[in-house]
Design a protein around this motif. Structure first.
Motif, short mmCIF file in Angstrom:
data_model
loop_
_atom_site.label_atom_id
_atom_site.label_comp_id
_atom_site.label_asym_id
_atom_site.label_seq_id
_atom_site.Cartn_x
_atom_site.Cartn_y
_atom_site.Cartn_z
N GLY A 22 0.63 -1.17 0.07
CA GLY A 22 -0.03 0.11 0.05
C GLY A 22 0.76 1.30 0.07
N ALA A 23 0.36 2.18 0.04
CA ALA A 23 0.77 3.62 -0.13
C ALA A 23 1.79 4.01 1.15
CB ALA A 23 -0.25 4.71 -0.26
N PRO A 24 2.79 4.75 0.80
CA PRO A 24 3.75 5.06 1.99
C PRO A 24 3.29 6.20 2.79
CG PRO A 24 4.35 6.39 -0.16
CD PRO A 24 3.34 5.24 -0.64
N SER A 25 3.53 5.87 4.14
CA SER A 25 2.98 6.87 5.12
C SER A 25 4.00 7.78 5.88
CB SER A 25 2.47 6.10 6.31
OG SER A 25 3.45 5.25 6.60
N MET A 26 5.19 7.53 5.31
CA MET A 26 6.40 8.37 5.92
C MET A 26 7.28 8.51 4.80
SD MET A 26 8.31 8.39 9.48
CE MET A 26 9.02 6.71 9.14
N CYS A 27 8.17 9.72 4.77
CA CYS A 27 9.41 9.87 3.86
C CYS A 27 10.42 10.61 4.78
CB CYS A 27 9.16 10.91 2.80
SG CYS A 27 10.80 11.10 1.72
N VAL A 28 11.43 9.92 4.91
CA VAL A 28 12.44 10.29 5.80
C VAL A 28 13.59 10.64 4.83
CG1 VAL A 28 14.31 9.96 7.66
CG2 VAL A 28 11.81 9.06 7.86
N VAL A 29 14.17 12.01 4.89
CA VAL A 29 15.46 12.42 4.12
C VAL A 29 16.49 12.98 5.08
CG1 VAL A 29 16.35 14.21 2.44
CG2 VAL A 29 14.14 13.42 2.13
N ALA A 30 17.76 12.44 4.98
CA ALA A 30 18.85 12.50 5.80
C ALA A 30 20.08 12.77 5.21
CB ALA A 30 18.87 11.68 6.99
N GLY A 31 20.94 13.62 5.34
CA GLY A 31 22.23 13.66 4.94
C GLY A 31 23.04 14.73 5.51
N GLY A 32 24.31 15.34 4.80
CA GLY A 32 25.14 16.19 5.25
C GLY A 32 24.92 17.60 4.91
N ALA A 33 25.53 18.23 4.38
CA ALA A 33 25.67 19.57 4.00
C ALA A 33 24.61 19.65 2.65
CB ALA A 33 26.80 20.32 4.21
N ARG A 34 23.47 19.43 2.67
CA ARG A 34 22.79 19.75 1.67
C ARG A 34 21.63 20.84 1.65
NH1 ARG A 34 23.20 17.82 -3.06
NH2 ARG A 34 20.92 16.76 -3.22
N CYS A 35 21.47 21.50 2.62
CA CYS A 35 20.76 22.77 3.08
C CYS A 35 19.46 22.35 2.97
CB CYS A 35 20.94 23.96 1.97
SG CYS A 35 20.20 25.41 2.52
N VAL A 36 18.57 22.57 3.79
CA VAL A 36 17.12 22.31 4.09
C VAL A 36 16.41 23.25 2.95
CG1 VAL A 36 15.30 22.71 5.63
CG2 VAL A 36 17.25 21.76 6.55
N ALA A 37 16.75 24.46 2.68
CA ALA A 37 16.11 24.98 1.59
C ALA A 37 16.61 24.69 0.17
CB ALA A 37 16.33 26.67 1.95
N THR A 38 17.94 24.66 -0.10
CA THR A 38 18.38 24.58 -1.42
C THR A 38 18.07 23.22 -1.97
OG1 THR A 38 20.37 26.04 -0.96
CG2 THR A 38 20.32 24.43 -2.68
N ASN A 39 17.94 22.27 -1.22
CA ASN A 39 17.81 20.74 -1.73
C ASN A 39 16.45 20.25 -0.93
OD1 ASN A 39 19.96 19.87 -3.50
ND2 ASN A 39 21.15 20.55 -1.92
N GLY A 40 16.22 20.63 0.32
CA GLY A 40 15.17 20.22 0.96
C GLY A 40 13.88 20.30 0.40
#
Length: 324
Positions: free
Chosen positions: A127-145
């Motif tokens: 069934g459909a996803p209920s959560m997406c988790v993005v984690a990483g280094g210096a990617r910037c919450v604005a620029t890539n998030g």
């Protein structure tokens, strides 16, 4: 751009950039060091103009406003489009009252990623996803998030209803010191208990790890936009199907090929601007994604969760953020 359009006007404040354009693009290119200087060149035929805004975030709204005032109606703008909630509200009104055809740099919409996640989750992972988790280094919450946030809305098929964040600005932006590079954690809640989270650390050089959680497995989107699925053991699930009886996942074998669009999609984005065709997932407004991102900065500022769309009180007290 030079191949697409018969006439090209380039605006850049850097003389070296304009010199490069004259050396490498069409000889008939016209160049200016400001939008104000260029506008007299287009006022007689603005209906034929497609404007592409690729400036730093804090400069985008003033350029957009000047072009609209000059009569330009087809505009492609790189993200974030706006750097304050007030600018988002003003953009909505300009688009509505002037009949602007707008597309943005949120290119995941054109890559068949959300459609693939939905289809694979339904067919292989219970069934459909209920959560997406993005984690990483210096990617910037604005620029890539912002790209992953927009993908989450397209995949869930709706816009977020709240956001909570804790963010910190560091002066390490490799492109310009005038725009911050933001680390921290943002949590966006969606209807039916679905969640999108992003966590970036400016103290790590590790690329994004993007994972979608489904009832019986996960979907991972790699940095090269490959789709990798892992699934629970079917025998374990059949023995006890309760969600609280969690178990490990294993790579799906054989692997399932995903038809993800690679390379530039700018030509298709410009086609949609100029034809007036609806963009993919048109019911999920790109400006709502921008609002949801900016609300995360406001949440951090006031140290509390904010509902979405934001209230008038939040809108009136909002700040401008040095993001791009």
């Amino acid at each position: 751009m030079a191949e697409r359009y018969e006439q090209l006007i380039v605006v850049d404040t850097q003389a070296t950039a304009l010199e490069w354009c004259h050396q490498h693009l069409k000889p008939e290119i016209r160049s200016f060091d400001s939008v104000e200087a260029a506008i007299p060149e287009i006022t007689s035929h603005t209906s034929d103009i497609t404007a592409v805004i690729a400036a730093w975030g804090p400069h985008q709204f003033p350029i957009f406003s000047a072009l609209v005032d000059a009569g330009v109606r087809n505009i492609f703008c790189e993200k974030p489009v706006a750097v304050s909630l007030g600018q988002v509200a003003a953009l909505r009104e300009m688009i509505r009252s002037n009949g602007i055809s707008l597309n943005t740099g949120l290119h995941f919409r054109y890559r068949n990623i959300a459609e693939t996640i939905r289809a694979f989750a339904d067919k292989y992972l219970g069934g459909a996803p209920s959560m997406c988790v993005v984690a990483g280094g210096a990617r910037c919450v604005a620029t890539n998030g912002i790209h992953w946030l927009d993908l989450a809305s397209c995949t869930f098929g709706c816009e977020p209803i709240s956001v909570t964040s804790r963010l910190q600005r560091h002066e390490i932006n490799p492109r310009t010191p005038s725009v911050g590079f933001w680390q921290g954690v943002g949590v966006w809640e969606y209807p039916q208990g679905r969640v999108f989270t992003v966590s970036y650390s400016n103290h790590s050089s590790v690329d994004d790890v993007v994972t979608w959680f489904c009832p019986l497995g996960t979907i991972r989107v790699t940095p090269s936009l490959e789709i990798v699925m892992e699934v629970r053991d079917r025998n374990e699930v059949e023995t006890d199907a309760r969600m609280t009886r969690v178990g490990a996942t294993k790579p799906m074998f054989p692997t399932i090929a995903a038809n993800i669009v690679q390379g530039s999609v700018l030509a298709q984005q410009l086609d949609d601007v100029e034809s007036g065709n609806p963009i993919p997932f048109a019911d999920i407004s790109p400006l709502r994604t921008v609002e949801a991102l900016l609300a995360a900065f406001e949440s951090n500022n006031c140290q509390k969760s904010l509902s979405l769309p934001v209230s008038n009180d939040v809108l009136q007290s909002s700040d401008e953020w040095a993001i791009s």
